[in-house]
Design a protein around this motif. Sequence first.
Motif, mmCIF file in Angstrom:
data_model
loop_
_atom_site.group_PDB
_atom_site.id
_atom_site.type_symbol
_atom_site.label_atom_id
_atom_site.label_comp_id
_atom_site.label_asym_id
_atom_site.label_seq_id
_atom_site.Cartn_x
_atom_site.Cartn_y
_atom_site.Cartn_z
ATOM 1 N N TYR A 8 9.408 -10.572 -24.308
ATOM 2 C CA TYR A 8 9.164 -9.992 -26.025
ATOM 3 C C TYR A 8 10.020 -9.796 -26.692
ATOM 4 O O TYR A 8 11.046 -9.002 -26.983
ATOM 5 C CB TYR A 8 7.712 -8.773 -25.593
ATOM 6 N N SER A 9 9.984 -10.471 -28.276
ATOM 7 C CA SER A 9 11.195 -9.845 -28.833
ATOM 8 C C SER A 9 9.971 -9.604 -30.614
ATOM 9 O O SER A 9 9.345 -10.383 -30.805
ATOM 10 C CB SER A 9 11.821 -11.935 -29.518
ATOM 11 N N ILE A 10 10.989 -8.553 -30.131
ATOM 12 C CA ILE A 10 10.397 -7.261 -31.532
ATOM 13 C C ILE A 10 10.870 -6.903 -32.981
ATOM 14 O O ILE A 10 12.230 -6.540 -32.902
ATOM 15 C CB ILE A 10 9.698 -6.261 -30.617
ATOM 16 N N GLU A 11 10.404 -7.382 -34.038
ATOM 17 C CA GLU A 11 10.497 -7.863 -35.658
ATOM 18 C C GLU A 11 10.143 -7.254 -36.190
ATOM 19 O O GLU A 11 8.973 -7.457 -36.282
ATOM 20 C CB GLU A 11 11.866 -9.018 -35.486
ATOM 21 N N ILE A 12 10.825 -6.043 -37.136
ATOM 22 C CA ILE A 12 10.280 -5.234 -38.221
ATOM 23 C C ILE A 12 9.693 -6.048 -39.126
ATOM 24 O O ILE A 12 8.604 -5.919 -40.105
ATOM 25 C CB ILE A 12 10.508 -3.724 -38.156
ATOM 26 N N HIS A 13 10.444 -6.876 -39.783
ATOM 27 C CA HIS A 13 10.820 -7.649 -40.884
ATOM 28 C C HIS A 13 9.739 -8.655 -40.823
ATOM 29 O O HIS A 13 10.491 -9.111 -39.963
ATOM 30 C CB HIS A 13 12.260 -7.620 -41.355
ATOM 31 N N THR A 14 8.705 -8.138 -41.044
ATOM 32 C CA THR A 14 8.238 -9.952 -41.455
ATOM 33 C C THR A 14 8.787 -11.033 -41.879
ATOM 34 O O THR A 14 8.498 -12.168 -41.234
ATOM 35 C CB THR A 14 7.065 -9.952 -42.787
ATOM 36 N N ARG A 15 9.341 -11.705 -42.675
ATOM 37 C CA ARG A 15 10.294 -12.630 -42.951
ATOM 38 C C ARG A 15 10.653 -13.458 -41.656
ATOM 39 O O ARG A 15 11.338 -14.164 -41.498
ATOM 40 C CB ARG A 15 10.617 -12.765 -44.219
ATOM 41 N N SER A 16 11.798 -12.026 -41.365
ATOM 42 C CA SER A 16 12.771 -12.080 -40.091
ATOM 43 C C SER A 16 12.204 -12.470 -39.120
ATOM 44 O O SER A 16 12.283 -13.217 -38.279
ATOM 45 C CB SER A 16 13.767 -10.816 -39.609
ATOM 46 N N ALA A 17 10.916 -11.755 -39.008
ATOM 47 C CA ALA A 17 10.154 -12.797 -37.370
ATOM 48 C C ALA A 17 9.882 -13.752 -37.695
ATOM 49 O O ALA A 17 9.803 -14.728 -36.830
ATOM 50 C CB ALA A 17 8.872 -11.764 -37.690
ATOM 51 N N ALA A 18 9.466 -14.550 -38.738
ATOM 52 C CA ALA A 18 8.729 -16.084 -39.100
ATOM 53 C C ALA A 18 10.179 -16.478 -38.701
ATOM 54 O O ALA A 18 10.430 -17.814 -38.301
ATOM 55 C CB ALA A 18 8.676 -15.875 -40.394
ATOM 56 N N TYR A 19 11.166 -16.465 -38.981
ATOM 57 C CA TYR A 19 12.749 -17.125 -38.252
ATOM 58 C C TYR A 19 12.972 -17.192 -37.661
ATOM 59 O O TYR A 19 13.084 -18.552 -36.789
ATOM 60 C CB TYR A 19 13.364 -16.580 -39.656
ATOM 61 N N ALA A 20 12.573 -16.407 -36.922
ATOM 62 C CA ALA A 20 12.365 -15.880 -34.975
ATOM 63 C C ALA A 20 11.412 -16.771 -34.511
ATOM 64 O O ALA A 20 12.269 -17.392 -33.476
ATOM 65 C CB ALA A 20 12.311 -14.384 -34.751
ATOM 66 N N ALA A 21 10.233 -17.075 -34.657
ATOM 67 C CA ALA A 21 9.314 -17.286 -34.368
ATOM 68 C C ALA A 21 9.485 -19.309 -34.358
ATOM 69 O O ALA A 21 9.085 -19.853 -33.116
ATOM 70 C CB ALA A 21 8.460 -16.847 -35.080
ATOM 71 N N GLU A 22 10.078 -19.569 -35.574
ATOM 72 C CA GLU A 22 10.673 -20.632 -36.050
ATOM 73 C C GLU A 22 11.734 -21.326 -35.669
ATOM 74 O O GLU A 22 12.085 -21.882 -34.585
ATOM 75 C CB GLU A 22 10.573 -21.361 -37.095
ATOM 76 N N ASN A 23 12.766 -19.907 -35.472
ATOM 77 C CA ASN A 23 14.240 -20.537 -34.232
ATOM 78 C C ASN A 23 13.950 -20.684 -33.080
ATOM 79 O O ASN A 23 14.816 -21.143 -31.816
ATOM 80 C CB ASN A 23 15.104 -19.679 -34.699
ATOM 81 N N LEU A 24 13.026 -20.237 -32.239
ATOM 82 C CA LEU A 24 12.681 -19.700 -30.798
ATOM 83 C C LEU A 24 11.386 -20.965 -30.719
ATOM 84 O O LEU A 24 11.530 -20.502 -29.025
ATOM 85 C CB LEU A 24 12.449 -18.387 -31.089
ATOM 86 N N LYS A 25 11.091 -21.776 -31.252
ATOM 87 C CA LYS A 25 9.938 -22.041 -30.587
ATOM 88 C C LYS A 25 9.438 -22.761 -29.939
ATOM 89 O O LYS A 25 9.273 -23.416 -29.305
ATOM 90 C CB LYS A 25 8.600 -23.105 -32.068
ATOM 91 N N GLY A 26 10.734 -23.498 -29.186
ATOM 92 C CA GLY A 26 11.118 -24.366 -28.123
ATOM 93 C C GLY A 26 10.851 -23.736 -27.057
ATOM 94 O O GLY A 26 10.937 -24.652 -26.267
ATOM 95 N N TRP A 27 11.443 -22.120 -26.597
ATOM 96 C CA TRP A 27 11.450 -21.909 -25.294
ATOM 97 C C TRP A 27 9.482 -21.114 -25.088
ATOM 98 O O TRP A 27 9.507 -20.310 -25.793
ATOM 99 C CB TRP A 27 11.970 -20.462 -26.153
ATOM 100 N N LYS A 28 8.924 -21.303 -23.810
ATOM 101 C CA LYS A 28 7.510 -21.756 -23.469
ATOM 102 C C LYS A 28 8.002 -20.009 -23.321
ATOM 103 O O LYS A 28 7.016 -19.788 -22.954
ATOM 104 C CB LYS A 28 7.092 -22.190 -22.682
ATOM 105 N N ASN A 29 9.088 -19.627 -23.027
ATOM 106 C CA ASN A 29 9.310 -18.435 -22.177
ATOM 107 C C ASN A 29 9.188 -17.117 -23.497
ATOM 108 O O ASN A 29 9.709 -15.606 -23.210
ATOM 109 C CB ASN A 29 9.564 -18.145 -21.174
ATOM 110 N N ILE A 30 8.864 -16.935 -24.144
ATOM 111 C CA ILE A 30 9.152 -16.708 -25.932
ATOM 112 C C ILE A 30 8.011 -16.214 -26.779
ATOM 113 O O ILE A 30 7.640 -16.821 -27.034
ATOM 114 C CB ILE A 30 10.381 -15.961 -26.831
#
Length: 258
Positions: free
Chosen positions: A56-78
């Motif tokens: 569970y990857s938790i980030e308060i800043h909306t744009r950063s969370a969107a970038y993280a989601a994009e960066n990590l989308k290849g991992w099914k366990n995140i």
Amino acid sequence: MKFWATPYHYNLLKDQERLSAFYEAIKTKSRGVVFDLGSGSGIMSCFAAPYSDFIYSIEIHTRSAAYAAENLKGWKNIEVINSDVNGFNFTCKADVIICEMLDTALIDEEQVPVLNHALKYLNSGGVVIPAGVLNGAELVSMENPGLVYEDQAKINYRVLGSMVIYDSLLFKEKIIEEVEEDIVFHLKKSGKINALKLTTFTLLSEDLICGPTPMLNPPLFIPLDELYANKGDKVTVNLAYTMGGGLDSIQTKIKNIS
Ligand SMILES: C[S@@+](CC[C@H](N)C(=O)[O-])C[C@H]1O[C@@H](n2cnc3c(N)ncnc32)[C@H](O)[C@@H]1O
């Protein structure tokens, strides 16, 4: 691999020394369910993914969370969650908590309040990365005394005695956010005392320690009332602040000299 990041997180990503220290600890310790608190670009979750069941990857800043989601989308366990960790109700417990909200002496970032909230969701036998910090202080004579981090300006100063480690914190334990210490310094040189220099060392795990790096805990200078002291003098300084309370919470007082 292309990683999306805000300018701040991009600078964090460029700090190889910081990344390699965290990578070592994560590779060794990650397992089971992981909470990555303050995940920013998602880099720590990315390090943990091959070694963990679910993150569970938790980030308060909306744009950063969107970038993280994009960066990590290849991992099914995140799963990336855009939320404040404080007050967040986790629906399961973690085997590992990764939390990199560090700053010098933990004064100006939320590491301690966030971990104080999240610790109740850590399984017994679970680990926190980093495991803790050591805080050291030195008495210095500064050219233009001010409240400043070493990476913000060119600072000319002279150290007047050895570093004193005044605090040692382990993140697996609940931590009292208010700090008040009488620190005793033995001067090795004579000179005008007008500042404290704080340095934080990060214990990534029990056998891995990392000093300040360009983006991790740059030393912090705190002005003191000016005082001339001699080699051999013993100077006691009272230092108080709130971890997570910001730089405005810092108070200092020279208590005595003998
Ligand atoms: C020092 S950065 C580290 C980012 C990333 N983990 C890394 O190591 O590159 C700390 C991150 O914590 C986030 N943060 C700060 N307070 C938070 C909170 N209360 N809840 C969730 N995220 C928080 C910030 O927005 C920032 O992205």
